[in-house]
Design a protein around this motif. Sequence first.
Motif, PDB file in Angstrom:
ATOM      1  N   PRO A 168      48.136  43.520  49.125  1.00 37.65           N
ATOM      2  CA  PRO A 168      47.884  43.547  51.329  1.00 37.65           C
ATOM      3  C   PRO A 168      48.801  44.912  51.531  1.00 37.65           C
ATOM      4  CG  PRO A 168      49.319  41.753  49.976  1.00 37.65           C
ATOM      5  CD  PRO A 168      49.044  42.544  48.876  1.00 37.65           C
ATOM      6  N   LEU A 169      47.778  45.030  52.658  1.00 35.29           N
ATOM      7  CA  LEU A 169      48.102  45.979  53.870  1.00 35.29           C
ATOM      8  C   LEU A 169      47.256  47.666  53.125  1.00 35.29           C
ATOM      9  CD1 LEU A 169      52.233  45.559  54.607  1.00 35.29           C
ATOM     10  CD2 LEU A 169      49.873  45.061  55.596  1.00 35.29           C
ATOM     11  N   LYS A 170      47.620  47.817  51.366  1.00 33.01           N
ATOM     12  CA  LYS A 170      46.730  48.661  51.002  1.00 33.01           C
ATOM     13  C   LYS A 170      45.499  48.932  51.581  1.00 33.01           C
ATOM     14  CE  LYS A 170      46.196  51.184  46.613  1.00 33.01           C
ATOM     15  NZ  LYS A 170      46.127  51.124  45.170  1.00 33.01           N
ATOM     16  N   HIS A 171      45.009  50.078  52.154  1.00 38.49           N
ATOM     17  CA  HIS A 171      44.235  50.390  52.197  1.00 38.49           C
ATOM     18  C   HIS A 171      43.135  49.994  53.855  1.00 38.49           C
ATOM     19  CE1 HIS A 171      43.729  53.180  48.858  1.00 38.49           C
ATOM     20  NE2 HIS A 171      43.501  51.638  47.751  1.00 38.49           N
ATOM     21  N   GLY A 172      44.347  48.930  54.361  1.00 36.16           N
ATOM     22  CA  GLY A 172      44.553  48.639  55.331  1.00 36.16           C
ATOM     23  C   GLY A 172      44.029  47.365  55.697  1.00 36.16           C
ATOM     24  N   ASN A 173      43.719  46.248  54.324  1.00 37.16           N
ATOM     25  CA  ASN A 173      43.262  44.968  54.259  1.00 37.16           C
ATOM     26  C   ASN A 173      44.961  44.279  54.526  1.00 37.16           C
ATOM     27  OD1 ASN A 173      43.957  46.345  51.766  1.00 37.16           O
ATOM     28  ND2 ASN A 173      44.411  44.418  50.807  1.00 37.16           N
ATOM     29  N   MET A 174      44.858  42.991  55.263  1.00 38.74           N
ATOM     30  CA  MET A 174      46.092  42.344  55.836  1.00 38.74           C
ATOM     31  C   MET A 174      46.404  41.653  54.623  1.00 38.74           C
ATOM     32  SD  MET A 174      46.551  44.098  58.278  1.00 38.74           S
ATOM     33  CE  MET A 174      48.050  42.945  58.622  1.00 38.74           C
ATOM     34  N   GLU A 175      45.403  41.330  53.659  1.00 34.26           N
ATOM     35  CA  GLU A 175      45.932  40.264  52.187  1.00 34.26           C
ATOM     36  C   GLU A 175      45.274  41.087  50.730  1.00 34.26           C
ATOM     37  OE1 GLU A 175      42.716  36.622  52.876  1.00 34.26           O
ATOM     38  OE2 GLU A 175      44.741  36.605  53.291  1.00 34.26           O
ATOM     39  N   ALA A 176      46.065  40.520  49.883  1.00 34.49           N
ATOM     40  CA  ALA A 176      45.595  40.949  48.197  1.00 34.49           C
ATOM     41  C   ALA A 176      44.288  40.829  48.820  1.00 34.49           C
ATOM     42  CB  ALA A 176      46.423  39.853  47.682  1.00 34.49           C
ATOM     43  N   TRP A 177      42.576  41.041  47.903  1.00 33.89           N
ATOM     44  CA  TRP A 177      42.215  40.755  47.424  1.00 33.89           C
ATOM     45  C   TRP A 177      41.365  40.769  46.308  1.00 33.89           C
ATOM     46  CZ3 TRP A 177      37.934  45.040  46.891  1.00 33.89           C
ATOM     47  CH2 TRP A 177      36.264  45.002  46.844  1.00 33.89           C
ATOM     48  N   CYS A 178      40.804  40.615  45.713  1.00 33.42           N
ATOM     49  CA  CYS A 178      40.610  40.011  44.219  1.00 33.42           C
ATOM     50  C   CYS A 178      39.149  39.263  43.917  1.00 33.42           C
ATOM     51  CB  CYS A 178      41.715  38.883  43.242  1.00 33.42           C
ATOM     52  SG  CYS A 178      43.367  39.620  43.613  1.00 33.42           S
ATOM     53  N   PRO A 179      38.381  40.799  44.195  1.00 32.65           N
ATOM     54  CA  PRO A 179      37.095  39.955  43.715  1.00 32.65           C
ATOM     55  C   PRO A 179      37.051  39.472  42.448  1.00 32.65           C
ATOM     56  CG  PRO A 179      37.379  42.284  43.644  1.00 32.65           C
ATOM     57  CD  PRO A 179      38.527  41.954  43.334  1.00 32.65           C
ATOM     58  N   ASP A 180      35.598  38.381  42.661  1.00 31.90           N
ATOM     59  CA  ASP A 180      35.308  37.480  41.376  1.00 31.90           C
ATOM     60  C   ASP A 180      34.222  38.882  40.996  1.00 31.90           C
ATOM     61  OD1 ASP A 180      37.680  36.291  41.320  1.00 31.90           O
ATOM     62  OD2 ASP A 180      36.300  34.164  42.784  1.00 31.90           O
ATOM     63  N   ASN A 181      33.510  38.044  39.413  1.00 31.17           N
ATOM     64  CA  ASN A 181      32.230  38.790  38.873  1.00 31.17           C
ATOM     65  C   ASN A 181      31.655  37.118  38.823  1.00 31.17           C
ATOM     66  OD1 ASN A 181      32.405  40.994  38.306  1.00 31.17           O
ATOM     67  ND2 ASN A 181      33.918  40.150  35.627  1.00 31.17           N
ATOM     68  N   SER A 182      30.143  37.922  40.084  1.00 33.12           N
ATOM     69  CA  SER A 182      29.123  37.266  39.696  1.00 33.12           C
ATOM     70  C   SER A 182      29.325  35.240  39.464  1.00 33.12           C
ATOM     71  CB  SER A 182      27.782  37.789  40.186  1.00 33.12           C
ATOM     72  OG  SER A 182      27.235  38.088  39.106  1.00 33.12           O
ATOM     73  N   TYR A 211      34.912  37.103  33.356  1.00 30.27           N
ATOM     74  CA  TYR A 211      36.133  38.191  33.027  1.00 30.27           C
ATOM     75  C   TYR A 211      35.592  38.770  31.906  1.00 30.27           C
ATOM     76  CZ  TYR A 211      38.042  37.887  37.127  1.00 30.27           C
ATOM     77  OH  TYR A 211      37.925  37.476  38.623  1.00 30.27           O
ATOM     78  N   SER A 212      34.641  39.083  30.831  1.00 32.62           N
ATOM     79  CA  SER A 212      34.139  40.090  29.739  1.00 32.62           C
ATOM     80  C   SER A 212      35.843  39.877  28.604  1.00 32.62           C
ATOM     81  CB  SER A 212      33.488  40.940  29.471  1.00 32.62           C
ATOM     82  OG  SER A 212      33.827  42.071  29.969  1.00 32.62           O
ATOM     83  N   LEU A 219      36.350  51.353  32.327  1.00 34.51           N
ATOM     84  CA  LEU A 219      37.655  50.667  32.763  1.00 34.51           C
ATOM     85  C   LEU A 219      37.266  49.376  32.484  1.00 34.51           C
ATOM     86  CD1 LEU A 219      36.904  52.119  36.321  1.00 34.51           C
ATOM     87  CD2 LEU A 219      38.726  52.499  34.940  1.00 34.51           C
ATOM     88  N   PRO A 220      38.263  48.814  32.460  1.00 32.60           N
ATOM     89  CA  PRO A 220      37.887  47.078  31.851  1.00 32.60           C
ATOM     90  C   PRO A 220      37.806  45.775  33.049  1.00 32.60           C
ATOM     91  CG  PRO A 220      40.032  47.949  32.875  1.00 32.60           C
ATOM     92  CD  PRO A 220      39.689  48.870  32.767  1.00 32.60           C
ATOM     93  N   ASP A 221      36.673  45.176  32.054  1.00 33.14           N
ATOM     94  CA  ASP A 221      36.277  44.153  33.219  1.00 33.14           C
ATOM     95  C   ASP A 221      37.572  42.776  32.723  1.00 33.14           C
ATOM     96  OD1 ASP A 221      35.230  42.128  34.852  1.00 33.14           O
ATOM     97  OD2 ASP A 221      33.642  41.378  33.099  1.00 33.14           O
ATOM     98  N   THR A 222      38.593  43.139  33.743  1.00 39.12           N
ATOM     99  CA  THR A 222      39.579  42.059  33.887  1.00 39.12           C
ATOM    100  C   THR A 222      39.472  41.850  35.279  1.00 39.12           C
ATOM    101  OG1 THR A 222      40.979  44.019  33.930  1.00 39.12           O
ATOM    102  CG2 THR A 222      40.617  43.047  32.168  1.00 39.12           C
ATOM    103  N   LYS A 223      40.629  40.612  35.950  1.00 34.96           N
ATOM    104  CA  LYS A 223      40.911  40.432  36.968  1.00 34.96           C
ATOM    105  C   LYS A 223      41.404  41.716  38.022  1.00 34.96           C
ATOM    106  CE  LYS A 223      42.462  36.505  39.761  1.00 34.96           C
ATOM    107  NZ  LYS A 223      41.102  36.736  40.741  1.00 34.96           N
ATOM    108  N   TYR A 224      41.347  41.681  39.215  1.00 32.53           N
ATOM    109  CA  TYR A 224      41.718  43.029  39.609  1.00 32.53           C
ATOM    110  C   TYR A 224      42.040  42.715  40.915  1.00 32.53           C
ATOM    111  CZ  TYR A 224      43.013  47.974  40.540  1.00 32.53           C
ATOM    112  OH  TYR A 224      43.453  49.806  41.195  1.00 32.53           O
ATOM    113  N   CYS A 225      43.188  43.386  41.587  1.00 33.53           N
ATOM    114  CA  CYS A 225      43.545  42.477  43.169  1.00 33.53           C
ATOM    115  C   CYS A 225      44.464  44.222  43.504  1.00 33.53           C
ATOM    116  CB  CYS A 225      44.747  42.027  43.057  1.00 33.53           C
ATOM    117  SG  CYS A 225      44.071  39.714  42.498  1.00 33.53           S
ATOM    118  N   ILE A 226      43.426  44.263  44.641  1.00 35.92           N
ATOM    119  CA  ILE A 226      43.826  45.511  45.453  1.00 35.92           C
ATOM    120  C   ILE A 226      45.318  44.613  46.797  1.00 35.92           C
ATOM    121  CG2 ILE A 226      44.099  46.923  47.467  1.00 35.92           C
ATOM    122  CD1 ILE A 226      40.971  46.977  46.613  1.00 35.92           C
TER     123      ILE A 226
END
Length: 781
Positions: free
Chosen positions: A503-517, A521-522, A494-501
């Motif tokens: 809003p309202l998908k899987h119960g989250n109320m806003e977009a979730w875009c986790p960063d790497n530590s 992103y490579s 899978l690619p190491d690129t910015k990825y957002c889930i």
Amino acid sequence: MAKKTVKKKNDKGFFRFIKWFWILFAMGILSVAFLFLLASWGFLGELPPYEHLENPQTNLASQIISSDGKLIGKFYLDDNRTDVSYKDLPENLVNALVASEDIRFHSHSGIDARGTLRALFFLGKRGGASTISQQLARQLFVGVRSRNKFETIKQKTKEWVIATQLERSYTKEEIIKMYLNIYDFGNNADGIRSASRIYFGKEPKDLKIEESAMLVGMLQNSSLYNPLRREELTWKKRNIVLAQLAKYEYISESEKDSLQALEINLSYHPESHSDGIATYFRMYLQGFMNRWIKKNPKPALEGERDQWNLYLDGLRIYTTIDSRMQQNAEDAVNQHMERLQAEFFVQNTPDRNKTAPFLDLTPEETNRIMEKAIKTSERWRKMKNEGKSEKEIRESFTKKVEMSVFDWKSDVHEKDTIMTPMDSIRYYKSFLRAAMMSMEPQTGHVKAWVGGIDYKHFQYDNVIQGARQAGSTFKPFVYAAAIDQLRLSPCDSLPDTKYCIEPLKHGNMEAWCPDNSDGKYSGRMHTLKHALANSINTVTAQLIDRVGPKSVVSIVKNLGLTKEILEVPSIALGTEDFNVYEMVGAYGAFANQGVYVKPVMVTRIEDKNGTVLYEYVPETKDVLSKDVAYAMVDLMKGVTEGGSGTRLRHTFATNQTVYKKVVTGYPYEFTNPIAGKTGTTQNQSDGWFMGMVPNLVTGVWVGGEERSIHFRGLAYGQGASMALPIWGLYMRKNYANKELGVSEEDFPEPEELSINVDCTKVIEELQKGVDSEDDLDDLDF
């Protein structure tokens, strides 16, 4: 005639003397017999019923026994007593007892007539007349000798009566055994077994002659002949016992002389609830036993209590803890935490951190923490119960007092100091805490349990009481769900690129875009094996988006994580709190081919007579297929082959055609297959390492009491620095003892493996298009 008259008078006087002598003698005998009758009839005080003579009731501590047969602790109130059978008493101990206390023990029936007459004639100046049987009678049924002469006569008579009854009920060997088992040798050493363990660190059967002589010398008065307080006096008393052994030819004169020249060589091992090994585990076990006692009434005889008493009934609790592995675990925690704490203090000096030990808190936030600590302290509770006003209580927290506090630098981890209770609260909060549990995954047997750095000063058990954010150690559950439901393999990419889930998908109320530590992103494709090994958050986010949080929660529930978990995507990065106990149980299913076995600590409970009261029945559940479990193990092997756990290898290259970097500088040097996962939470508040070999799964957590107590950077604050070294030290100690049988082999592969774990071809494909040697160096799979 005169001579005959005188002779007749003399004869009459002599016969009169003889007559009165025998009259008085007979009266004395009858008086003694009458005294015996009065005592036996209860006129001189109540005597124990015959049933109690047949089965004397003494308080016995419950024993905690390790899986390797070692006594690792006891539960007791006042009497730290554990019975020893006669066959386990050394001959030199029995000889010393008989020679110094009752040389005619084997020939009398409870009362030594010669000794009694001698004591009466010389008024006790040439020794008393109490036989071992009488001394046992006093210990069991009569009690402390009164200073009142009349009461003393009554007590002595009762001792005679009970001694003769004991002689009829028991053999000589049983009387000696009972006497040595019941005597209080001081310093919590109730009975000969506790005494030999506390004063010499060994079992009674291993006592040397001079050690036995010292303990027998203490029988006269253990408070007076206390080797910790009056060593010289105890030494002299021991030598008197040795002289008695020589007098009655148990040893030779030359042996006596050489033994008397020896100093008292104590090996003091105090036994209390805060001393010894497995202190945190023993306190967990106390709660376990109390719950078991409530559910299991005692089949009591008439007049006995109908509930088991953990502190008096002498239960034998057989545990899964291995005393050798437990000691290795405690040594590993102490060794690493002392060093880590030293660095933490360096980074939290007042010039570096003005709010130490809290990092980057406002004064209001610090005050809230301190206020909570004050109101939950033992001092506050105690003074409140005494009726003190809140003003008085608060003032007491600002007055300096003498106290003993924890200190890593001291050999006993304690120092005496003067400080205010308020300062002591802040002082204790500055110490990092740790937790560790080690389990055999095939059986669920817990082999080691370390709930903190020092039970005496930090009684909160972080193994099972404490729950903290799991961080990246939660990610394997996400990967397991993806491999199980999507039939992915460790080699899928899978690619190491910015990825957002969205809003309202899987119960989250806003977009979730986790960063790497590292916030970067490579942009490259990464195998799942590499992504997990290096905790690439963007890949984990893609996986939980594809399987859904509900599927992940379902798996972790089946793996024994009981907490209610919010079914939102962010759980993929370990935002929920779990304890070490449940995490180790869950990881155990990966090593056990997908079968979850609930961790077990107690295998059997027996009463003092050996009757089995409880036997453990394993609790198991099939959670993952063998293929999925093996794929997960292969994924986590990557953590120690080229990821955050590589430092366990010291000098290690995973694949010379791809990896050109050699990791050095760490002392562990493991070459055997190891699966694991590090975890670090936000702001370095928690450091985790979960490590597995085929027959041992171990979890380690390190962190501060408050989340605001942490290292500023990742160099010391990541799981690979905080927790992994404890695992490494522990396993090195385990491998050094081959008797433990800790596996150095690879994890067993299923006979028909349907999931591809050989990533060679995938790596070759990913290598195509790499333009330079430098790019190849940076490419990890």
